[in-house]
Every structure is written in structure tokens, then in C-alpha cells.
Design a protein around this motif. Sequence first.
Motif, short mmCIF file in Angstrom:
data_model
loop_
_atom_site.label_atom_id
_atom_site.label_comp_id
_atom_site.label_asym_id
_atom_site.label_seq_id
_atom_site.Cartn_x
_atom_site.Cartn_y
_atom_site.Cartn_z
N GLU A 19 0.87 -1.37 0.15
CA GLU A 19 0.06 0.01 0.12
C GLU A 19 0.69 1.25 0.06
O GLU A 19 0.61 2.15 -0.77
N ARG A 60 3.00 1.48 -3.51
CA ARG A 60 2.13 1.45 -4.66
C ARG A 60 0.98 2.75 -4.45
O ARG A 60 0.10 2.88 -5.48
N ASP A 61 1.41 3.28 -3.45
CA ASP A 61 0.08 4.45 -3.42
C ASP A 61 -1.29 4.09 -3.42
O ASP A 61 -2.16 4.69 -3.77
N HIS A 114 -2.72 1.97 -4.88
CA HIS A 114 -3.21 1.68 -6.28
C HIS A 114 -3.64 0.00 -6.37
O HIS A 114 -2.88 -0.91 -6.29
N LEU A 115 -4.82 -0.10 -6.44
CA LEU A 115 -5.54 -1.56 -6.35
C LEU A 115 -5.02 -2.55 -7.27
O LEU A 115 -4.52 -3.74 -6.64
N SER A 121 -2.00 -2.65 -8.77
CA SER A 121 -0.47 -2.78 -8.45
C SER A 121 -0.40 -3.38 -7.16
O SER A 121 0.59 -4.46 -7.27
N PRO A 179 -7.46 -8.29 -7.82
CA PRO A 179 -8.02 -7.07 -7.31
C PRO A 179 -9.22 -6.93 -6.43
O PRO A 179 -9.17 -6.40 -5.29
#
Length: 147
Positions: free
Chosen positions: A93, A96-97, A99-100, A102, A111
Amino acid sequence: MQSLLQLAEDLGLTVIEKRAPHTSGYRPDERIIRLTPGMPRRAARSVLAHELGHHVLGHRPTDFGPIRSRQERQANEWAAQHLIRHDVYIESERIRDAHLGSMAHDLDVAPELVAVYRAMLQRMGDATYVKPRMGAGQWMYRAEAPA
């Protein structure tokens, strides 16, 4: 995937790949989990864990919408809890900021399971709780945020 197949065997279930009028699913009366052939690895792993969740939770097939929806949610939560390590989730988290897609790649799951896992989290102060409930000490897992 191998550990999930071993769990299925330990539970007395047979896992088969078979095209049918319906897609993947769990057949409790026959003790069979059917997977659609040719699914990508992450999808197959996630679906198998979901179907194992139905078995472990004692779900019976139903056409009654509210019960079916609850069973699907519970099976997804079971799958997410068993496939996603919390420390790896938190690191993914961060990197990958959130991003679901990723994160799903990092966690080796679909996802949808990342979204389910995320929905089970409660962040309070410097801690993250997995599946919190009312009352002191009522959670499945608690992690302090890194300093």
C-alpha cells in the motif's frame, strides 16, 4: 497455489478444472470445487481460496439474494484473510500509493480481494486493525504504523 490445493485435499475436497454451463464453484454435496480452465494464476488462486471459504464456513447454495450476498462476502473475506499477509499489504500500500491493481500484483491475488481486505481494515491513530469489533481487544490483527 499448492498450499491451497493441499488444504482442499486435507479437507476431503476434490478440485477439478472443467468447463460447464456455470463458471467456477463449490458443490458441497459432491465435495467438489470446480475451477474454470485457463484462468490466470492470481485469479485461480483467489477463486480457489474463495471456494474453500464457502466450504470452511459451511455455506449451502441458495437462490435467496440476501443470504447469497452474505455468503459471497464471507467467502471473499475468508479468502482475503488467508491469502494476504498484513505486513506485505501495508508495504505494498505504501509503495504503490494504494493503487488496487498494482497491490493485487504484489500480493498475488485478484484485485477484488485487495478491495475486500481494505474494507476489513480500521485505522485509528497509529494503528491498523483487521476485522475490529466492539470492545477492548476485539480484533483479528493489530499493527502499529512504522515510525
